[in-house]
Write a protein that holds these residues in place. Structure first.
Motif, short mmCIF file in Angstrom:
data_model
loop_
_atom_site.label_atom_id
_atom_site.label_comp_id
_atom_site.label_asym_id
_atom_site.label_seq_id
_atom_site.Cartn_x
_atom_site.Cartn_y
_atom_site.Cartn_z
N ILE A 247 0.84 -1.21 0.00
CA ILE A 247 0.00 0.00 0.00
C ILE A 247 0.87 1.25 0.00
O ILE A 247 0.62 2.20 -0.75
N LEU A 248 1.93 1.25 0.81
CA LEU A 248 2.79 2.42 0.91
C LEU A 248 3.62 2.66 -0.35
O LEU A 248 4.20 3.73 -0.51
N LYS A 249 3.67 1.69 -1.23
CA LYS A 249 4.32 1.92 -2.52
C LYS A 249 3.57 2.96 -3.33
O LYS A 249 4.13 3.58 -4.22
N HIS A 250 2.30 3.16 -2.99
CA HIS A 250 1.46 4.14 -3.70
C HIS A 250 1.49 5.52 -3.04
O HIS A 250 0.83 6.43 -3.53
N LEU A 251 2.23 5.67 -1.92
CA LEU A 251 2.33 6.96 -1.25
C LEU A 251 3.23 7.89 -2.07
O LEU A 251 4.39 7.57 -2.33
N GLN A 252 2.70 9.03 -2.46
CA GLN A 252 3.43 9.95 -3.34
C GLN A 252 4.01 11.16 -2.61
O GLN A 252 5.00 11.73 -3.06
N ASP A 253 3.40 11.55 -1.50
CA ASP A 253 3.91 12.74 -0.82
C ASP A 253 3.32 12.83 0.59
O ASP A 253 2.26 12.27 0.87
N ILE A 254 4.06 13.52 1.48
CA ILE A 254 3.57 13.85 2.82
C ILE A 254 3.77 15.34 3.01
O ILE A 254 4.87 15.86 2.79
N GLU A 255 2.73 16.03 3.41
CA GLU A 255 2.79 17.48 3.62
C GLU A 255 2.42 17.81 5.06
O GLU A 255 1.64 17.09 5.70
N VAL A 256 2.99 18.91 5.56
CA VAL A 256 2.64 19.44 6.88
C VAL A 256 1.87 20.73 6.68
O VAL A 256 2.33 21.63 5.97
N LYS A 257 0.71 20.84 7.30
CA LYS A 257 -0.11 22.04 7.22
C LYS A 257 -0.30 22.61 8.63
O LYS A 257 -0.72 21.87 9.54
N PHE A 258 0.00 23.89 8.80
CA PHE A 258 -0.17 24.55 10.09
C PHE A 258 -1.51 25.28 10.13
O PHE A 258 -2.04 25.68 9.09
N SER A 259 -2.01 25.47 11.34
CA SER A 259 -3.27 26.19 11.50
C SER A 259 -3.11 27.64 11.03
O SER A 259 -2.02 28.21 11.07
N ASP A 260 -4.21 28.23 10.55
CA ASP A 260 -4.17 29.60 10.06
C ASP A 260 -3.93 30.58 11.20
O ASP A 260 -4.16 30.26 12.37
N GLN A 261 -3.47 31.76 10.83
CA GLN A 261 -3.21 32.79 11.83
C GLN A 261 -4.49 33.14 12.58
O GLN A 261 -5.55 33.30 11.98
N GLY A 262 -4.39 33.23 13.90
CA GLY A 262 -5.54 33.54 14.72
C GLY A 262 -6.34 32.33 15.15
O GLY A 262 -7.20 32.43 16.02
N GLN A 263 -6.04 31.15 14.56
CA GLN A 263 -6.75 29.92 14.92
C GLN A 263 -5.99 29.20 16.04
O GLN A 263 -4.79 29.45 16.26
N PRO A 264 -6.66 28.31 16.78
CA PRO A 264 -5.96 27.54 17.82
C PRO A 264 -4.76 26.80 17.25
O PRO A 264 -4.78 26.36 16.10
N MET A 265 -3.73 26.65 18.04
CA MET A 265 -2.50 26.03 17.58
C MET A 265 -2.73 24.56 17.22
O MET A 265 -3.25 23.77 18.02
N SER A 266 -2.34 24.19 16.00
CA SER A 266 -2.46 22.81 15.54
C SER A 266 -1.63 22.61 14.28
O SER A 266 -1.19 23.58 13.67
N PHE A 267 -1.41 21.35 13.92
CA PHE A 267 -0.79 21.04 12.63
C PHE A 267 -1.37 19.72 12.12
O PHE A 267 -1.82 18.88 12.90
N SER A 268 -1.37 19.57 10.80
CA SER A 268 -1.92 18.37 10.17
C SER A 268 -0.87 17.73 9.28
O SER A 268 -0.04 18.42 8.66
N LEU A 269 -0.89 16.40 9.24
CA LEU A 269 -0.07 15.63 8.31
C LEU A 269 -0.97 15.11 7.21
O LEU A 269 -1.99 14.47 7.49
N GLU A 270 -0.61 15.40 5.97
CA GLU A 270 -1.42 14.97 4.82
C GLU A 270 -0.63 13.95 4.00
O GLU A 270 0.47 14.23 3.52
N PHE A 271 -1.19 12.75 3.87
CA PHE A 271 -0.57 11.66 3.12
C PHE A 271 -1.29 11.54 1.77
O PHE A 271 -2.48 11.19 1.73
N HIS A 272 -0.56 11.81 0.69
CA HIS A 272 -1.15 11.78 -0.65
C HIS A 272 -0.83 10.44 -1.34
O HIS A 272 0.35 10.07 -1.46
N PHE A 273 -1.87 9.76 -1.78
CA PHE A 273 -1.74 8.47 -2.45
C PHE A 273 -2.21 8.57 -3.89
O PHE A 273 -3.14 9.32 -4.21
N GLU A 274 -1.57 7.79 -4.75
CA GLU A 274 -2.08 7.65 -6.10
C GLU A 274 -3.22 6.63 -6.07
O GLU A 274 -3.34 5.85 -5.11
N PRO A 275 -4.09 6.62 -7.06
CA PRO A 275 -5.19 5.63 -7.08
C PRO A 275 -4.63 4.22 -6.94
O PRO A 275 -3.61 3.87 -7.56
N ASN A 276 -5.28 3.42 -6.10
CA ASN A 276 -4.78 2.06 -5.84
C ASN A 276 -5.94 1.12 -5.57
O ASN A 276 -7.10 1.54 -5.47
#
Length: 448
Positions: A247-276
């Motif tokens: 399954i992980l052979k189809h993983l194409q990218d991992i991105e880090v997204k931070f919360s917007d300014q003025g929003q509560p402190m947080s971060f997200s990890l986004e795992f992008h997969f190709e169709p599988n």
């Protein structure tokens, strides 16, 4: 990591280290008071006396000789014997257990010094503690601004990470100029020597390889880039199961997204997969909610932002492809009739993809020990992916970042070796040390 009073996860302060017994050393969170120390060593003395009860009593006729020998002993001899006695006592499991029990009782107990201070001094100490609380609030603001700075620079890094992703998944072919890499002097010397030694052998191999390359299809992008990264990092490879790799052979990218300014402190990890063939999602997410604020009930415990909870996402598995579950069959025998039937049951299965279904944190913030441990490990992994894996992915792919990590451990190992060397030196200087006793290793240490 541990749960704070407010229900968040922060870095732990362990009163008694886990390696206490394995190393023969005991550690206490705070220095015990004089009275407590006296009580501990009185217990040790009693135990030592109990051990000595089995020793035969000296004949009165021999006492004079003993007294004469004692008078001739120097201060160094006394210190040497004292050290030997201490070593023997610390090797006694009963004494270690008793001492550990006493130390456990001292954790968090006052030393007695504060109680002995005059009231006017205690009053001033309280003023210092109030200043410390204000320092904690300033520190919290500092971390909030650090988060904003991370968010700002994440936008500057993103175009570079986007191009990395395009190269990995073959959406962009880098130019010759972009592919040119200047090796350092050591690498150049190593490469030149290898080329000189293998130049003749490579001529024939290259001819064969050219024919094979013509027959084979050119690989697209960098195959299995993120899977290789995961397998090269112990923290992540421990999570991987054999059924996760396809399954992980189809993983194409991992991105880090931070919360917007003025929003509560947080971060997200986004795992992008190709169709599988395994699930219909092309994006799997994991969000960590954080807080940078001292707890009102325990402001001195503040040590930076703490995780307040994390949320995963729903994976839309294709039928029969869900690796987080497994089917088992059990045979059940009827008590009365004696007939046997087979029952099919679905149970959880070990998988990296359990990472996207973390335990939920109740509003009260109270978790059982197992859930707390899982959440603490989860945050450690998420933080490592954010701080190390995403920014330096290519170095974990090549193994260069792993070598840097190993170098850090090697330095610690060298320090440990130095300590062992010092201990060996002390044994050699010990007048009672007999090297012949250590000539043969214990039976369990001998090679088979």
């Amino acid at each position: 990591m541990y749960m704070s009073a407010s229900g968040g996860i922060s870095h732990p302060f362990t009163a008694i280290r886990a390696d206490s017994f394995s190393s023969g050393r005991l550690h206490c969170a705070e220095p015990p008071s004089q009275a407590a120390s006296k009580g501990i060593f009185e217990d040790l003395a009693k135990m030592a006396d109990m051990d000595n009860k089995d020793q035969p009593e000296l004949d009165p006729a021999d006492m004079e000789d003993v007294e004469e020998v004692e008078e001739e002993e120097t201060g160094e001899d006394v210190n040497s014997k004292a050290r030997q006695l201490t070593v023997q006592m610390m090797q006694n499991p009963q004494i270690l257990a008793a001492l550990q029990e006493r130390l456990d009782g001292l954790v968090g107990s006052p030393s007695g010094y504060m109680e002995s201070l005059p009231k006017v001094v205690k009053r001033r100490v309280n003023a210092l503690k109030n200043l410390q609380v204000k320092c904690a609030h300033i520190e919290a603001k500092f971390y909030e601004e650090v988060h904003e700075l991370e968010r700002k620079y994440a936008a500057l890094y993103q175009p570079l990470f986007d191009k990395r992703s395009e190269i990995v998944k073959a959406a962009y072919e880098p130019t010759d100029e972009e592919c040119e890499w200047k090796a350092d002097e050591e690498e150049e010397l190593t490469v030149s020597k290898q080329e000189e030694m293998k130049e003749k052998a490579k001529v024939e191999e290259e001819k064969k390889d050219e024919k094979k390359d013509e027959e084979k299809e050119d690989p697209k992008g960098i195959p299995e880039f993120w899977l290789t990264v995961f397998k090269n990092v112990d923290l992540l490879s421990d999570m991987l199961q054999e059924h996760d790799e396809p399954i992980l052979k189809h993983l194409q990218d991992i991105e880090v997204k931070f919360s917007d300014q003025g929003q509560p402190m947080s971060f997200s990890l986004e795992f992008h997969f190709e169709p599988n063939e395994f699930f219909t999602n092309t994006l799997l997410t994991k969000t960590y909610k954080m807080r940078s604020e001292p707890d009102e009930n325990d402001p001195f415990s503040f040590d930076g932002p703490e995780i307040m909870g994390c949320t995963g996402c729903t994976i839309d598995w294709t039928k029969g492809k869900n690796v987080t579950l497994k089917t088992i069959k059990k045979k059940q025998k009827h008590k009365g009739r004696g007939t046997v039937r087979t029952v099919t049951k679905t149970v959880p299965n070990d998988s990296f993809f359990n990472f996207f279904t973390p335990p939920e944190v109740p509003e009260s913030g109270e978790l059982d020990e197992d859930s707390e441990a899982v959440l603490a490990a989860d945050f450690e992994i998420g933080h490592f992916i954010r701080e190390r894996i995403v920014p330096r992915a290519v170095l974990y792919f090549t193994g260069e970042a792993i070598e840097d990590d190993d170098d850090d451990y090697d330095e610690e190992g060298e320090e440990a070796d130095d300590e062992e060397g010092e201990e060996e030196g002390e044994e050699e200087n010990d007048p009672d040390y007999d090297p012949k006793k250590d000539a043969n290793p214990p039976a369990e240490c001998k090679q088979q």
